[in-house]
Design an enzyme around this catalytic site. Sequence first.
Site, short mmCIF file in Angstrom:
data_model
loop_
_atom_site.label_atom_id
_atom_site.label_comp_id
_atom_site.label_asym_id
_atom_site.label_seq_id
_atom_site.Cartn_x
_atom_site.Cartn_y
_atom_site.Cartn_z
CE LYS A 196 -42.66 115.55 0.88
NZ LYS A 196 -43.98 114.94 1.10
CE LYS A 249 -40.59 112.56 -0.76
NZ LYS A 249 -41.97 112.37 -0.53
C1 PBG Z 1 -46.94 113.36 -0.17
C2 PBG Z 1 -45.71 112.78 -0.73
C3 PBG Z 1 -44.99 113.16 -1.88
C4 PBG Z 1 -43.96 112.22 -2.03
C5 PBG Z 1 -44.07 111.32 -0.98
N1 PBG Z 1 -45.13 111.69 -0.18
C6 PBG Z 1 -45.25 114.21 -2.87
C7 PBG Z 1 -45.15 115.63 -2.51
O1 PBG Z 1 -44.82 116.02 -1.39
O2 PBG Z 1 -45.46 116.42 -3.41
C8 PBG Z 1 -42.95 112.18 -3.15
C9 PBG Z 1 -42.35 110.86 -3.45
C10 PBG Z 1 -41.62 110.76 -4.74
O3 PBG Z 1 -41.43 111.77 -5.47
O4 PBG Z 1 -41.21 109.65 -5.08
N2 PBG Z 1 -46.79 114.44 0.69
ZN ZN Z 2 -48.82 115.54 1.15
#
Ligand code: PBG
Ligand code: ZN
Length: 326
Positions: A196, A249
């Site tokens: 991520k 992601k």
């Molecule tokens: C929480 C999380 C996030 C997303 C999914 N789980 C936000 C982040 O990490 O700031 C983002 C999903 C999206 O942008 O559609 N950790």
């Molecule tokens: Zn988070």
Amino acid sequence: MSFSIIHRPRRLRKTANMRRMVAETSVSVNDLIYPIFVDESITTAVEVTSMPGVKRIPLLDVASMVKEVEDAGVPGVIFFGIPSEKDAIGSGGWDDAGIVQQAIRAAKQACPDMMVIADTCFCEYTDHGHCGVLHGEEVANDETLLNLQKEAVSYAKAGVDIVAPSGMMDGMIAAIRTALDAAGFQDIPIMSYAVKYASGYFGPFRDAADCSPTFGDRATYQMDPGNRREAIKEALLDVDEGADMLMVKPALAYLDIIREVKDATHLPMAVYNVSGEYAMVKAAAANGWIDEKRVVMETMLSFKRAGADMILTYHALDVAAWLKEG
Ligand code: PBG
Ligand code: ZN
């Protein structure tokens, strides 16, 4: 007139059925997972301004929403909770009566066969918006692991089918696996947000889920967008720690990473077509600048071509309907 060209790839593009026969990649409704935002503080659904077509829904609407997903033929949903109260450690995340726990119960009661996934993190539950416990301005890794263990077990007790830790804490998969096993949940799989990136594409989500950090950013736990080798390292660590599925992601700006992680591992791979990717398509489509259906289907195909087995996407219900139309 004709040249003596031996190889004529256009031979295989002549008719629709010929093209169908030689098609290498396809998108199926089986590939889709639909994200759902459940807000503890509301009684009627509220549209997310930056994500047209996406709503925060009250607990009351969870059953009908999940039925709609089931009727569309989509096999899974992932829940994000917006609790009515937050605190410094995010204790709402492991409250057995918490908003996601209640949503899980409502969903499984309405649709026992639906694969219910819970995003397992703390940014929606902490008053500072970071994904764990703070020591000063640092997110304390190992203390956060203890809380992730409690949160995962609480979701499992509520009946979740898959937990999906998204906070990029070191050792999170091993910690959650140990806790689930100790509580008798050996058969609950972990879908790891293994790779991520610290991304600008999460912007609209942070409005939707009310989880923007109140100071700083997530760069000390999420990855640097330029790093490729590190993605393989993160993925392999999670394989070692016992992850059942991996996720990359965001998706669209990271197709190369999806392919590399796919080739380096043997687990089912999910990709998250995130909020910013969705918002860009919706905005351009609303202006008449692109053909929404065509662009979305092409994008889904690109994820599959890159190696995705599952696609978490806000377009899931539209894609399911378009696939039915043919
Ligand atoms: C929480 C999380 C996030 C997303 C999914 N789980 C936000 C982040 O990490 O700031 C983002 C999903 C999206 O942008 O559609 N950790
Ligand atoms: Zn988070």
